[in-house]
Design an enzyme around this catalytic site. Structure first.
Site, PDB file in Angstrom:
ATOM      1  N   LYS A  22      26.877 -26.748  19.458  1.00 18.02           N
ATOM      2  CA  LYS A  22      27.526 -27.925  19.159  1.00 18.02           C
ATOM      3  C   LYS A  22      27.212 -28.712  20.582  1.00 18.02           C
ATOM      4  O   LYS A  22      27.111 -29.983  20.361  1.00 18.02           O
ATOM      5  CB  LYS A  22      29.249 -27.502  19.406  1.00 18.02           C
ATOM      6  CG  LYS A  22      30.286 -28.515  19.830  1.00 18.02           C
ATOM      7  CD  LYS A  22      31.536 -28.127  19.926  1.00 18.02           C
ATOM      8  CE  LYS A  22      32.028 -27.715  21.338  1.00 18.02           C
ATOM      9  NZ  LYS A  22      32.210 -28.768  22.298  1.00 18.02           N
ATOM     10  N   ASN A  23      27.213 -28.125  21.738  1.00 21.15           N
ATOM     11  CA  ASN A  23      27.057 -29.073  22.926  1.00 21.15           C
ATOM     12  C   ASN A  23      25.549 -29.292  22.957  1.00 21.15           C
ATOM     13  O   ASN A  23      25.155 -30.160  24.116  1.00 21.15           O
ATOM     14  CB  ASN A  23      27.394 -28.161  23.955  1.00 21.15           C
ATOM     15  CG  ASN A  23      28.889 -28.163  24.236  1.00 21.15           C
ATOM     16  OD1 ASN A  23      29.661 -28.638  23.296  1.00 21.15           O
ATOM     17  ND2 ASN A  23      29.491 -27.171  25.020  1.00 21.15           N
ATOM     18  N   ARG A  92      35.852 -35.730  23.459  1.00 20.89           N
ATOM     19  CA  ARG A  92      35.217 -36.290  24.701  1.00 20.89           C
ATOM     20  C   ARG A  92      33.595 -36.774  24.602  1.00 20.89           C
ATOM     21  O   ARG A  92      33.307 -37.635  25.573  1.00 20.89           O
ATOM     22  CB  ARG A  92      35.360 -34.846  25.701  1.00 20.89           C
ATOM     23  CG  ARG A  92      34.438 -34.731  26.759  1.00 20.89           C
ATOM     24  CD  ARG A  92      35.031 -35.152  28.211  1.00 20.89           C
ATOM     25  NE  ARG A  92      34.228 -35.413  29.171  1.00 20.89           N
ATOM     26  CZ  ARG A  92      34.280 -36.130  30.223  1.00 20.89           C
ATOM     27  NH1 ARG A  92      35.569 -36.710  30.316  1.00 20.89           N
ATOM     28  NH2 ARG A  92      33.573 -35.906  31.318  1.00 20.89           N
ATOM     29  N   CYS A 116      41.867 -33.929  28.907  1.00 23.01           N
ATOM     30  CA  CYS A 116      42.128 -33.044  27.726  1.00 23.01           C
ATOM     31  C   CYS A 116      42.889 -31.836  28.141  1.00 23.01           C
ATOM     32  O   CYS A 116      43.265 -31.793  29.432  1.00 23.01           O
ATOM     33  CB  CYS A 116      40.891 -32.875  26.851  1.00 23.01           C
ATOM     34  SG  CYS A 116      39.779 -31.762  27.872  1.00 23.01           S
ATOM     35  N   ARG A 121      38.982 -34.619  33.232  1.00 20.18           N
ATOM     36  CA  ARG A 121      37.798 -35.069  32.743  1.00 20.18           C
ATOM     37  C   ARG A 121      37.450 -36.324  33.325  1.00 20.18           C
ATOM     38  O   ARG A 121      37.195 -37.332  32.332  1.00 20.18           O
ATOM     39  CB  ARG A 121      37.853 -34.882  30.971  1.00 20.18           C
ATOM     40  CG  ARG A 121      38.335 -33.601  30.713  1.00 20.18           C
ATOM     41  CD  ARG A 121      37.363 -32.441  30.974  1.00 20.18           C
ATOM     42  NE  ARG A 121      36.324 -32.260  30.179  1.00 20.18           N
ATOM     43  CZ  ARG A 121      35.772 -32.002  29.178  1.00 20.18           C
ATOM     44  NH1 ARG A 121      36.994 -31.322  28.410  1.00 20.18           N
ATOM     45  NH2 ARG A 121      34.704 -32.003  28.455  1.00 20.18           N
ATOM     46  N   PRO A 122      37.186 -36.593  34.473  1.00 19.54           N
ATOM     47  CA  PRO A 122      36.815 -38.014  34.624  1.00 19.54           C
ATOM     48  C   PRO A 122      35.518 -38.357  34.355  1.00 19.54           C
ATOM     49  O   PRO A 122      34.697 -37.751  33.904  1.00 19.54           O
ATOM     50  CB  PRO A 122      36.958 -38.040  36.411  1.00 19.54           C
ATOM     51  CG  PRO A 122      36.974 -36.649  36.810  1.00 19.54           C
ATOM     52  CD  PRO A 122      37.665 -35.920  35.665  1.00 19.54           C
ATOM     53  N   ILE A 123      35.146 -39.489  34.474  1.00 15.19           N
ATOM     54  CA  ILE A 123      33.826 -39.976  34.034  1.00 15.19           C
ATOM     55  C   ILE A 123      33.246 -40.834  35.070  1.00 15.19           C
ATOM     56  O   ILE A 123      32.047 -41.443  34.701  1.00 15.19           O
ATOM     57  CB  ILE A 123      33.665 -40.951  32.677  1.00 15.19           C
ATOM     58  CG1 ILE A 123      34.623 -41.964  32.826  1.00 15.19           C
ATOM     59  CG2 ILE A 123      34.274 -40.135  31.564  1.00 15.19           C
ATOM     60  CD1 ILE A 123      34.227 -43.218  31.587  1.00 15.19           C
ATOM     61  N   ASP A 124      33.516 -40.558  36.547  1.00 12.69           N
ATOM     62  CA  ASP A 124      32.981 -41.374  37.353  1.00 12.69           C
ATOM     63  C   ASP A 124      31.547 -41.063  37.575  1.00 12.69           C
ATOM     64  O   ASP A 124      30.701 -42.049  37.945  1.00 12.69           O
ATOM     65  CB  ASP A 124      33.795 -41.098  38.785  1.00 12.69           C
ATOM     66  CG  ASP A 124      33.687 -39.477  38.895  1.00 12.69           C
ATOM     67  OD1 ASP A 124      33.832 -38.826  37.918  1.00 12.69           O
ATOM     68  OD2 ASP A 124      33.384 -39.179  40.318  1.00 12.69           O
ATOM     69  N   LEU A 125      31.031 -40.088  37.217  1.00 11.12           N
ATOM     70  CA  LEU A 125      29.479 -39.787  37.321  1.00 11.12           C
ATOM     71  C   LEU A 125      28.775 -40.424  36.411  1.00 11.12           C
ATOM     72  O   LEU A 125      27.935 -40.958  36.833  1.00 11.12           O
ATOM     73  CB  LEU A 125      29.232 -38.251  37.588  1.00 11.12           C
ATOM     74  CG  LEU A 125      30.035 -37.374  38.788  1.00 11.12           C
ATOM     75  CD1 LEU A 125      29.800 -35.930  38.628  1.00 11.12           C
ATOM     76  CD2 LEU A 125      29.397 -37.736  39.996  1.00 11.12           C
ATOM     77  N   ASP A 305      32.450 -22.212  29.607  1.00 12.42           N
ATOM     78  CA  ASP A 305      32.928 -22.002  28.211  1.00 12.42           C
ATOM     79  C   ASP A 305      32.890 -20.571  27.804  1.00 12.42           C
ATOM     80  O   ASP A 305      33.357 -20.362  26.504  1.00 12.42           O
ATOM     81  CB  ASP A 305      31.666 -22.781  27.244  1.00 12.42           C
ATOM     82  CG  ASP A 305      31.950 -24.244  27.817  1.00 12.42           C
ATOM     83  OD1 ASP A 305      31.014 -24.849  27.049  1.00 12.42           O
ATOM     84  OD2 ASP A 305      32.853 -24.759  28.314  1.00 12.42           O
ATOM     85  N   ARG A 397      37.372 -26.964  16.014  1.00 14.05           N
ATOM     86  CA  ARG A 397      36.246 -28.051  16.875  1.00 14.05           C
ATOM     87  C   ARG A 397      35.054 -27.673  17.263  1.00 14.05           C
ATOM     88  O   ARG A 397      34.004 -28.203  17.186  1.00 14.05           O
ATOM     89  CB  ARG A 397      37.138 -28.430  18.129  1.00 14.05           C
ATOM     90  CG  ARG A 397      38.444 -29.466  17.789  1.00 14.05           C
ATOM     91  CD  ARG A 397      38.840 -29.833  19.103  1.00 14.05           C
ATOM     92  NE  ARG A 397      37.730 -30.666  19.900  1.00 14.05           N
ATOM     93  CZ  ARG A 397      37.871 -31.384  21.123  1.00 14.05           C
ATOM     94  NH1 ARG A 397      39.118 -31.237  21.647  1.00 14.05           N
ATOM     95  NH2 ARG A 397      37.131 -31.906  21.562  1.00 14.05           N
TER      96      ARG A 397
END
Ligand code: EPZ
Length: 419
Positions: A22-23, A92, A116, A121-125, A305, A397
């Site tokens: 999946k990933n 995400r 979530c 789950r920030p997206i600053d990077l 995970d 999922r």
């Protein structure tokens, strides 16, 4: 809402043939926007996150079709750079589309992906990486307006090896003239697989799997067919099921080296592990032994995970197991449900101390996130009596028909419409 009804107490035995990870598939689907020409992703798992990603690509003007386990992407109709609000919040990984959309259209409008179950789950990077490549980003009203007119190759430094941010920059830089270097890059096998896919399209990416990734931009990329790596987390999940329920589970179409952190821990618990070229076999002991300590970390550390699944296996192991979740700030939600099944677990901050008990008993529990839900199914297999795991949809999922896979191993599990 659907649930899984599990009748525990049965040993399981048999083989599981792994599909694409999946990933790996999710960023590869995003990267399929980049080439002039269509792509085919073989061994594509039919799971909800993949279907949602395909739907997002369709709203951008692409045409995605799943046929005989292969996802075909025709990106010739790509015409939109605005991501759909509802769908983008569903998964995400929609944020992975930022890089490829900017690479192709030099503009992107992306809803801010919400947090979530497992953390903020920030997206600053992600934004730091794209800004280092000259992208101007305005944040306002829950939407990111990105202007890539001035995009250029450059050096990106991550103070944390974020998987998604590394992937976003790799895709954003693939068509940028010049050389982009990602420093302190994530090193997961899925990053190596994205490099493999980009190079199959004619890209020039190297260093994936190490902390320094080099992307030499090319003028164009061409479509290709590609087989992603097998899903090490799905594989680890079914090995954990065998360990906890007892019996013997063999993974086919596996990459044993991707599973080393997991198989080493399961060996520590007394499981017999045999690996072949593309197989991993586990034989469970009469009773598992506690592992001393499990600390999750970016690859090549223990994968976050797999934390929940290992915690479930530890519930009936002899002795005390300590688990420290270092990657996400809220990834121990499955503990409360395991306690309802009779587990003896004490949580302090990101640390769970598990005192093994002789047996768990069935209960009505709720899947709160993908891997926590899988962990509750594993606990149900080991428990005496019936367990109802509510909210099976969240497990769908990341696992294609988990109940069918486990039933083929002899488990008593079925999908039920919940009351
Ligand atoms: C990927 O998520 C995976 N998802 C996750 O798998 C996996 O748990 C995670 O990598 C770590 O291995 C996909 O690949 C689709 P990160 P991602 O960016 O990219 C913080 C599953 O169950 N962070 O490496 O979101 C973040 O909050 C899922 O299959 C920032 O602070 O992971 C987290 O604490 C769950 N700022 C840590 O870094 C950022 O900009 C790791 O996140 C990005 C991340």
């Amino acid at each position: 809402m659907e649930g899984f009804r599990v009748l525990g107490g049965e040993k399981i035995e048999g083989e599981v043939c792994l599909q694409g990870a999946k990933n790996a598939v999710l960023p590869i689907l995003a990267a399929a926007l980049l080439p002039e020409g269509g792509c085919a992703i073989r061994s594509c798992p039919d799971i909800r996150d993949v279907r949602a990603m395909a739907q997002i690509l369709d709203t951008l003007g692409c045409r995605c079709r799943m046929e005989n386990g292969e996802m075909q992407i025709d990106n010739s109709g790509l015409c939109r750079w605005e991501m759909p609000e509802g769908l983008s919040k569903q998964i995400r990984s929609s944020v992975f589309l930022l890089g490829p959309i900017l690479a192709k259209m030099r503009r992107a409008t992306v809803p801010y992906p919400g947090g979530c179950e497992i953390g903020l789950r920030p997206i600053d990077l992600h934004l730091k990486g794209l800004r280092a490549l000259g992208v101007r980003i305005e944040e306002g009203g829950g939407v990111l307006e990105c202007d890539g007119q001035g995009m250029h190759a450059g050096d990106v430094y991550f103070d944390y090896p974020s998987v998604g941010a590394t992937e976003n920059v790799m895709m954003a830089a693939a068509l940028l003239p010049g050389v982009t270097c990602v420093h302190n890059a994530a090193r997961e096998p899925e990053i190596e697989d994205l490099q493999g896919f980009l190079n199959a399209l004619g890209g020039r990416v190297s260093g994936a799997g190490t902390a320094l990734i080099r992307i030499e931009g090319v003028k164009t990329l061409r479509g290709a067919a590609y087989t992603p790596i097998p899903d090490r987390i799905a594989g680890g999940t079914y090995l954990c099921a065998g360990a906890a329920a007892g019996g013997k589970v063999t993974l086919l179409n596996a990459r044993p080296r991707d599973l080393i952190p997991v198989t080493e821990k399961l060996r520590e618990m007394g499981c017999r592990i045999h690996t072949g070229e593309s197989t991993v076999s586990l034989e469970a002991p009469e009773r598992l032994r506690a592992f001393s300590r499990l600390r999750t970390a970016p690859h090549p550390g223990f994968p976050t995970d797999m934390q929940a699944q290992m915690l479930s296996a530890a519930c009936c192991a002899e002795g005390t197991s300590v688990i420290v979740e270092n990657v996400f700030e809220n990834r121990l939600a499955h503990v409360a449900d395991l306690q309802r099944m009779g587990a003896d677990i004490r949580v302090s901050g990101r640390t769970a101390v598990v005192q093994g008990v002789r047996e768990l008993h069935g209960a009505r529990v709720t899947a709160r996130d993908l891997r926590g839900g899988a962990a509750l199914v594993i606990a149900g297999l080991a428990a005496r009596g019936e367990t109802l795991v509510e909210n099976a949809g969240i497990i769908d999922r990341g696992y294609a028909r988990m109940e069918d896979t486990l039933r083929r191993l002899g488990a008593r599990i079925d999908r039920v419409r919940e009351a």
